[in-house]
Design a protein around this motif. Structure first.
Motif, PDB file in Angstrom:
ATOM      1  N   ARG A  68       0.825  -1.212   0.000  1.00  0.00           N
ATOM      2  CA  ARG A  68       0.000   0.000   0.000  1.00  0.00           C
ATOM      3  C   ARG A  68       0.863   1.266   0.000  1.00  0.00           C
ATOM      4  NH1 ARG A  68      -2.725   1.386   5.525  1.00  0.00           N
ATOM      5  NH2 ARG A  68      -0.507   1.826   5.854  1.00  0.00           N
ATOM      6  N   ASP A  69       1.925   1.282   0.794  1.00  0.00           N
ATOM      7  CA  ASP A  69       2.754   2.481   0.929  1.00  0.00           C
ATOM      8  C   ASP A  69       3.719   2.679  -0.232  1.00  0.00           C
ATOM      9  OD1 ASP A  69       1.444   2.797   3.311  1.00  0.00           O
ATOM     10  OD2 ASP A  69       3.099   2.081   4.565  1.00  0.00           O
ATOM     11  N   ASN A  70       3.949   1.616  -1.030  1.00  0.00           N
ATOM     12  CA  ASN A  70       4.916   1.695  -2.140  1.00  0.00           C
ATOM     13  C   ASN A  70       4.302   1.105  -3.415  1.00  0.00           C
ATOM     14  OD1 ASN A  70       7.630   2.373  -0.506  1.00  0.00           O
ATOM     15  ND2 ASN A  70       6.508   0.800   0.606  1.00  0.00           N
ATOM     16  N   VAL A  71       3.048   1.433  -3.659  1.00  0.00           N
ATOM     17  CA  VAL A  71       2.307   0.756  -4.721  1.00  0.00           C
ATOM     18  C   VAL A  71       2.921   1.003  -6.094  1.00  0.00           C
ATOM     19  CG1 VAL A  71       0.660   2.660  -4.987  1.00  0.00           C
ATOM     20  CG2 VAL A  71       0.002   0.340  -5.647  1.00  0.00           C
ATOM     21  N   GLU A  72       3.408   2.193  -6.389  1.00  0.00           N
ATOM     22  CA  GLU A  72       3.990   2.458  -7.706  1.00  0.00           C
ATOM     23  C   GLU A  72       5.298   1.686  -7.886  1.00  0.00           C
ATOM     24  OE1 GLU A  72       2.462   3.842 -10.047  1.00  0.00           O
ATOM     25  OE2 GLU A  72       0.770   4.545  -8.844  1.00  0.00           O
ATOM     26  N   GLU A  73       6.102   1.629  -6.844  1.00  0.00           N
ATOM     27  CA  GLU A  73       7.349   0.870  -6.906  1.00  0.00           C
ATOM     28  C   GLU A  73       7.077  -0.615  -7.137  1.00  0.00           C
ATOM     29  OE1 GLU A  73      10.741  -0.645  -3.742  1.00  0.00           O
ATOM     30  OE2 GLU A  73       9.859   1.352  -3.447  1.00  0.00           O
ATOM     31  N   VAL A  74       6.073  -1.158  -6.438  1.00  0.00           N
ATOM     32  CA  VAL A  74       5.721  -2.566  -6.607  1.00  0.00           C
ATOM     33  C   VAL A  74       5.180  -2.817  -8.011  1.00  0.00           C
ATOM     34  CG1 VAL A  74       4.241  -4.439  -5.773  1.00  0.00           C
ATOM     35  CG2 VAL A  74       5.298  -2.875  -4.136  1.00  0.00           C
ATOM     36  N   ALA A  75       4.383  -1.898  -8.531  1.00  0.00           N
ATOM     37  CA  ALA A  75       3.842  -2.047  -9.886  1.00  0.00           C
ATOM     38  C   ALA A  75       4.963  -2.048 -10.927  1.00  0.00           C
ATOM     39  CB  ALA A  75       2.843  -0.931 -10.177  1.00  0.00           C
ATOM     40  N   ALA A  76       5.946  -1.176 -10.749  1.00  0.00           N
ATOM     41  CA  ALA A  76       7.080  -1.144 -11.674  1.00  0.00           C
ATOM     42  C   ALA A  76       7.886  -2.435 -11.596  1.00  0.00           C
ATOM     43  CB  ALA A  76       7.972   0.060 -11.348  1.00  0.00           C
ATOM     44  N   MET A  77       8.061  -2.966 -10.394  1.00  0.00           N
ATOM     45  CA  MET A  77       8.790  -4.219 -10.225  1.00  0.00           C
ATOM     46  C   MET A  77       8.070  -5.366 -10.932  1.00  0.00           C
ATOM     47  SD  MET A  77       8.561  -7.207  -8.196  1.00  0.00           S
ATOM     48  CE  MET A  77       7.665  -6.709  -6.737  1.00  0.00           C
ATOM     49  N   CYS A  78       6.748  -5.411 -10.820  1.00  0.00           N
ATOM     50  CA  CYS A  78       5.974  -6.451 -11.514  1.00  0.00           C
ATOM     51  C   CYS A  78       6.140  -6.329 -13.023  1.00  0.00           C
ATOM     52  CB  CYS A  78       4.503  -6.363 -11.128  1.00  0.00           C
ATOM     53  SG  CYS A  78       4.136  -6.816  -9.414  1.00  0.00           S
ATOM     54  N   SER A  79       6.184  -5.088 -13.517  1.00  0.00           N
ATOM     55  CA  SER A  79       6.365  -4.861 -14.949  1.00  0.00           C
ATOM     56  C   SER A  79       7.735  -5.353 -15.408  1.00  0.00           C
ATOM     57  CB  SER A  79       6.199  -3.371 -15.260  1.00  0.00           C
ATOM     58  OG  SER A  79       6.451  -3.109 -16.620  1.00  0.00           O
ATOM     59  N   HIS A  80       8.780  -5.061 -14.631  1.00  0.00           N
ATOM     60  CA  HIS A  80      10.126  -5.518 -14.987  1.00  0.00           C
ATOM     61  C   HIS A  80      10.213  -7.047 -14.990  1.00  0.00           C
ATOM     62  CE1 HIS A  80      11.704  -1.553 -15.151  1.00  0.00           C
ATOM     63  NE2 HIS A  80      11.625  -1.299 -13.850  1.00  0.00           N
ATOM     64  N   ARG A  81       9.442  -7.693 -14.176  1.00  0.00           N
ATOM     65  CA  ARG A  81       9.456  -9.158 -14.101  1.00  0.00           C
ATOM     66  C   ARG A  81       8.524  -9.797 -15.142  1.00  0.00           C
ATOM     67  NH1 ARG A  81      10.671 -12.165  -9.283  1.00  0.00           N
ATOM     68  NH2 ARG A  81      11.743 -10.954  -7.689  1.00  0.00           N
ATOM     69  N   ASN A  82       7.778  -8.991 -15.866  1.00  0.00           N
ATOM     70  CA  ASN A  82       6.775  -9.482 -16.822  1.00  0.00           C
ATOM     71  C   ASN A  82       5.681 -10.289 -16.127  1.00  0.00           C
ATOM     72  OD1 ASN A  82       8.101  -8.365 -19.091  1.00  0.00           O
ATOM     73  ND2 ASN A  82       9.452 -10.152 -19.221  1.00  0.00           N
ATOM     74  N   VAL A  83       5.321  -9.871 -14.906  1.00  0.00           N
ATOM     75  CA  VAL A  83       4.254 -10.520 -14.151  1.00  0.00           C
ATOM     76  C   VAL A  83       2.956  -9.783 -14.460  1.00  0.00           C
ATOM     77  CG1 VAL A  83       3.365 -11.070 -11.855  1.00  0.00           C
ATOM     78  CG2 VAL A  83       5.810 -11.269 -12.329  1.00  0.00           C
ATOM     79  N   THR A  84       2.054 -10.440 -15.156  1.00  0.00           N
ATOM     80  CA  THR A  84       0.798  -9.807 -15.566  1.00  0.00           C
ATOM     81  C   THR A  84      -0.367 -10.178 -14.656  1.00  0.00           C
ATOM     82  OG1 THR A  84       0.351 -11.645 -17.089  1.00  0.00           O
ATOM     83  CG2 THR A  84       1.532  -9.735 -17.970  1.00  0.00           C
ATOM     84  N   ARG A  85      -0.208 -11.231 -13.857  1.00  0.00           N
ATOM     85  CA  ARG A  85      -1.314 -11.673 -12.995  1.00  0.00           C
ATOM     86  C   ARG A  85      -1.480 -10.774 -11.773  1.00  0.00           C
ATOM     87  NH1 ARG A  85      -2.525 -17.398 -13.247  1.00  0.00           N
ATOM     88  NH2 ARG A  85      -2.729 -17.373 -10.979  1.00  0.00           N
ATOM     89  N   ALA A  86      -0.428 -10.069 -11.382  1.00  0.00           N
ATOM     90  CA  ALA A  86      -0.475  -9.251 -10.165  1.00  0.00           C
ATOM     91  C   ALA A  86      -1.020  -7.861 -10.464  1.00  0.00           C
ATOM     92  CB  ALA A  86       0.918  -9.150  -9.550  1.00  0.00           C
ATOM     93  N   ASP A  87      -1.797  -7.316  -9.520  1.00  0.00           N
ATOM     94  CA  ASP A  87      -2.352  -5.968  -9.635  1.00  0.00           C
ATOM     95  C   ASP A  87      -2.128  -5.253  -8.312  1.00  0.00           C
ATOM     96  OD1 ASP A  87      -3.765  -3.650  -9.999  1.00  0.00           O
ATOM     97  OD2 ASP A  87      -5.523  -4.610 -10.898  1.00  0.00           O
ATOM     98  N   PRO A  88      -0.961  -4.634  -8.115  1.00  0.00           N
ATOM     99  CA  PRO A  88      -0.663  -3.984  -6.839  1.00  0.00           C
ATOM    100  C   PRO A  88      -1.660  -2.897  -6.457  1.00  0.00           C
ATOM    101  CG  PRO A  88       1.337  -4.225  -8.155  1.00  0.00           C
ATOM    102  CD  PRO A  88       0.190  -4.576  -9.038  1.00  0.00           C
ATOM    103  N   HIS A  89      -2.190  -2.151  -7.432  1.00  0.00           N
ATOM    104  CA  HIS A  89      -3.155  -1.102  -7.117  1.00  0.00           C
ATOM    105  C   HIS A  89      -4.436  -1.705  -6.543  1.00  0.00           C
ATOM    106  CE1 HIS A  89      -0.488   1.039  -9.990  1.00  0.00           C
ATOM    107  NE2 HIS A  89      -0.781   2.097  -9.246  1.00  0.00           N
ATOM    108  N   LEU A  90      -4.867  -2.821  -7.093  1.00  0.00           N
ATOM    109  CA  LEU A  90      -6.047  -3.498  -6.549  1.00  0.00           C
ATOM    110  C   LEU A  90      -5.776  -3.996  -5.136  1.00  0.00           C
ATOM    111  CD1 LEU A  90      -8.874  -4.691  -6.764  1.00  0.00           C
ATOM    112  CD2 LEU A  90      -7.875  -6.677  -7.947  1.00  0.00           C
ATOM    113  N   VAL A  91      -4.582  -4.530  -4.911  1.00  0.00           N
ATOM    114  CA  VAL A  91      -4.221  -5.017  -3.580  1.00  0.00           C
ATOM    115  C   VAL A  91      -4.235  -3.873  -2.566  1.00  0.00           C
ATOM    116  CG1 VAL A  91      -2.360  -6.029  -2.195  1.00  0.00           C
ATOM    117  CG2 VAL A  91      -2.888  -6.964  -4.448  1.00  0.00           C
ATOM    118  N   ALA A  92      -3.677  -2.728  -2.955  1.00  0.00           N
ATOM    119  CA  ALA A  92      -3.661  -1.573  -2.053  1.00  0.00           C
ATOM    120  C   ALA A  92      -5.079  -1.119  -1.731  1.00  0.00           C
ATOM    121  CB  ALA A  92      -2.861  -0.433  -2.673  1.00  0.00           C
TER     122      ALA A  92
END
Length: 611
Positions: free
Chosen positions: A166-190
């Motif tokens: 929640r506190d680092n949602v943009e950083e987590v979203a960028a990390m998921c993008s770099h890993r090519n992880v499409t199943r994760a949605d950090p904004h939804l989790v936050a």
């Protein structure tokens, strides 16, 4: 657990069962344990779950105790946490900042088909699935340890650090993008986490209103030696108010459970964080950090392992294809001995560095795979599942080794825990194609020696280097030409914080091929498997305690450990590297010097008979 006597009142029976279980380490613990037990007894009676029959009474009460404990949410600035199961004889554990649900179990009706059930031996409380609405045990329920099919609506909780997301949602979203992880949605989790906290606060307020109502009912009017009770009219209104609050609490609890189920479902898709030095991009962006040796100049036409195996009668794919299907094989003659030699040699190298040898089971529960970061239910899964059960064939010894540490609290003095496991690996190899998919390079079944370690967080970087040293020393002694790669973000699996691959030169393919890897998973797996350690007290704390002997010693809080894994020896690809790199012009293959003692002193395979 012994039977309960039908004589005596229910509360005495409940206290007897809870006291016995607490001594055996089979109950959950909250910070306000005494208050919890009193509330538990009241709620079990209201729900009709205090069963004191001689048959099954104890188990019904234990199920209710676990269910209530799993729903005992604690409020505070450090986020939400829930009391989870304590492993027998290993003590209880505390919460951690910004996390909750330490391995506990829940079964909301809205859970999707990707859920699984807890498992383990009968002595472990983690092996018993609990329900959102406690009910007496039924013969139709699956028993821990028998591999029965789990119910579709039960699932395990991961102690994901939702507060960090929640506190680092943009950083987590960028990390998921770099890993090519499409199943994760950090904004939804936050968003889910914020809504969950709000509902929990509403539930807490309702519980406080219920307690205030109960105190009013018990209040006595002051004014004389014999206090008078609340007037009948007022008491009737308070009773009705209490019923209304109870109904609202039940509704709010259902909403909290529904939100938590969605939060868990989405939160578990978020991969581990990444080391800041990890190269960004796909596999082609990985960085070479070390090169050992150089490609051999043969001076004659090089054969690949398929031709060498056929001419020397070492590998039989045709018979295996008829018996088991494609991507299976028979190792024959010296190849069979070579497998045993590589296993023995690899195990000896790991044991010499302090790793405990372990022969692992080949079948593991689906839940353990999921907790290790694998996705046995995904459409492109590499996992074989056993139909009608919650069991899967292990794709690596890492999984059963990690599972052996599940729900443990390890003393700091017992760290690191270092194991070297030998097991069979089974993989579907879905999507494998091309030249690298031929022969022994990608197969459905193979043997492997795997290192696994549990350590304190500050030790995990050094442990990764130690594991890498074992691999590098081994392949150098074998005489292989190889390189060590710092793998890019797009090639990291969900659990890996950082991963190093070792690629050996394979002349038959004319390119490097992966033969080993080493990964630091930090606390990703530990948060899911509930692997904790208890740090030792600092010297200043020990001196303060020694200076005041009457002061009760404060128990140090537990923390999540770090886990790491590394391949010592994956047999088929090692056989490829040896056959292709040590072949001779006459078609024979030299056996590396360090393997000859494990092959009865044999120095050469072949040459093949004249054709």
């Amino acid at each position: 657990m012994g039977c309960l006597s039908t004589r005596g009142n229910k509360w005495a029976a409940a206290r007897t069962v809870q006291g016995g279980l607490a001594r055996r380490g089979e109950v959950n613990h909250c910070s306000a344990q005494g208050k919890m037990q009193t509330q538990l007894q009241m709620r079990l009676q209201m729900r009709g779950n205090t069963n004191t029959n001689t048959e099954g009474g104890g188990s019904a009460l234990l199920a209710g105790c676990r269910s209530y404990s799993n729903r005992c949410l604690l409020r505070g600035d450090r986020g939400m946490r829930c009391c989870g199961p304590a492993r027998a004889s290993r003590g209880s554990f505390a919460g951690s900042q910004g996390v909750f649900g330490l391995g506990a179990h829940l079964s909301p009706s809205s859970r999707s088909s990707s859920t699984s059930v807890a498992s383990g031996s009968p002595s472990s409380s983690a092996s018993t699935s609990t329900s959102a609405s406690p009910s007496p045990s039924s013969p139709s329920q699956s028993r821990a340890g028998d591999g029965s099919k789990p119910s579709a609506d039960s699932f395990w909780r991961a102690s994901v650090d939702f507060k960090y997301v929640r506190d680092n949602v943009e950083e987590v979203a960028a990390m998921c993008s770099h890993r090519n992880v499409t199943r994760a949605d950090p904004h939804l989790v936050a968003d889910l986490y914020g809504r969950y906290l709000a509902r929990v606060q509403e539930l807490t307020d309702l519980q406080q209103d219920r307690n205030a109502n109960a105190r009013k009912l018990k209040a006595k009017a002051k004014g004389g030696p014999a206090s008078a009770p609340v007037p009948p009219v007022d008491r009737s209104a308070l009773v009705q108010e209490g019923k209304d609050i109870k109904a609202r609490i039940a509704t709010m609890e259902a909403k909290v459970l529904e939100l938590e189920a969605a939060l868990q479902r989405e939160g578990r898709e978020i991969p581990n964080r990444m080391h800041p030095d990890v190269p960004l991009g796909g596999e082609e962006c990985s960085r070479v950090v070390q090169t050992v040796g150089a490609p051999r100049d043969f001076g004659f036409p090089v054969r690949d392992h398929l031709e060498l195996g056929r001419r020397l009668d070492l590998v039989d794919f045709e018979a295996a294809g008829e018996v088991s299907g494609s991507k299976f094989y028979y190792l024959r003659n010296e190849a069979a001995l070579l497998e045993l030699a590589l296993v023995s040699y690899g195990m000896s190298k790991a044991v010499a560095r302090g790793f405990t040898p372990v022969a692992t089971p080949d079948l593991v529960r689906t839940e353990v795979l999921e907790k290790c970061g694998f996705q046995p239910r995904a459409s492109n899964t590499q996992t074989y599942s056993v139909e009608g059960t919650d069991l899967c064939l292990a794709g690596t010894a890492e999984v059963p080794l990690a599972g052996s540490q599940m729900d443990r609290v390890i003393a700091a003095g017992d760290l690191p825990v270092k194991m070297a496991g030998f097991g069979r690996c089974f993989r579907t190899e879905a999507g494998a194609a091309g030249r690298k998919g031929k022969g022994l390079y990608r197969v459905h079944q193979f043997s492997k020696v795997e290192m696994f370690a549990v350590c304190a967080p500050e030790e995990s970087d050094a442990m990764l280097q130690e594991m890498l040293e074992v691999e590098v020393d081994m392949f150098r002694e074998l005489g292989l030409h190889f390189r060590v790669m710092d793998m890019a973000s797009g090639d990291l699996g969900a659990p890996a914080y950082r991963k190093f691959d070792i690629e050996a030169w394979m002349p038959g393919m004319g390119k490097y091929g992966e033969i080993s890897s080493a990964s630091n998973c930090t606390d990703f797996q530990a948060r899911r498997l509930n692997v904790r350690y208890r740090p030792s007290s600092s010297s200043s704390e020990q001196q303060a305690t020694a200076g005041n002997s009457s002061k009760k010693k404060k128990k140090v809080k537990t923390e999540f450990a770090h886990t790491l894994n590394a391949t010592v020896c994956a047999i088929p690809r090692m056989i490829i590297a040896i056959l292709e790199n040590f072949q001779e012009a006459d078609g024979s293959v030299l056996i590396p010097d360090v393997l000859q003692p494990f092959m009865f002193g044999q120095q050469r395979i072949g040459p093949p008979p004249p054709q």
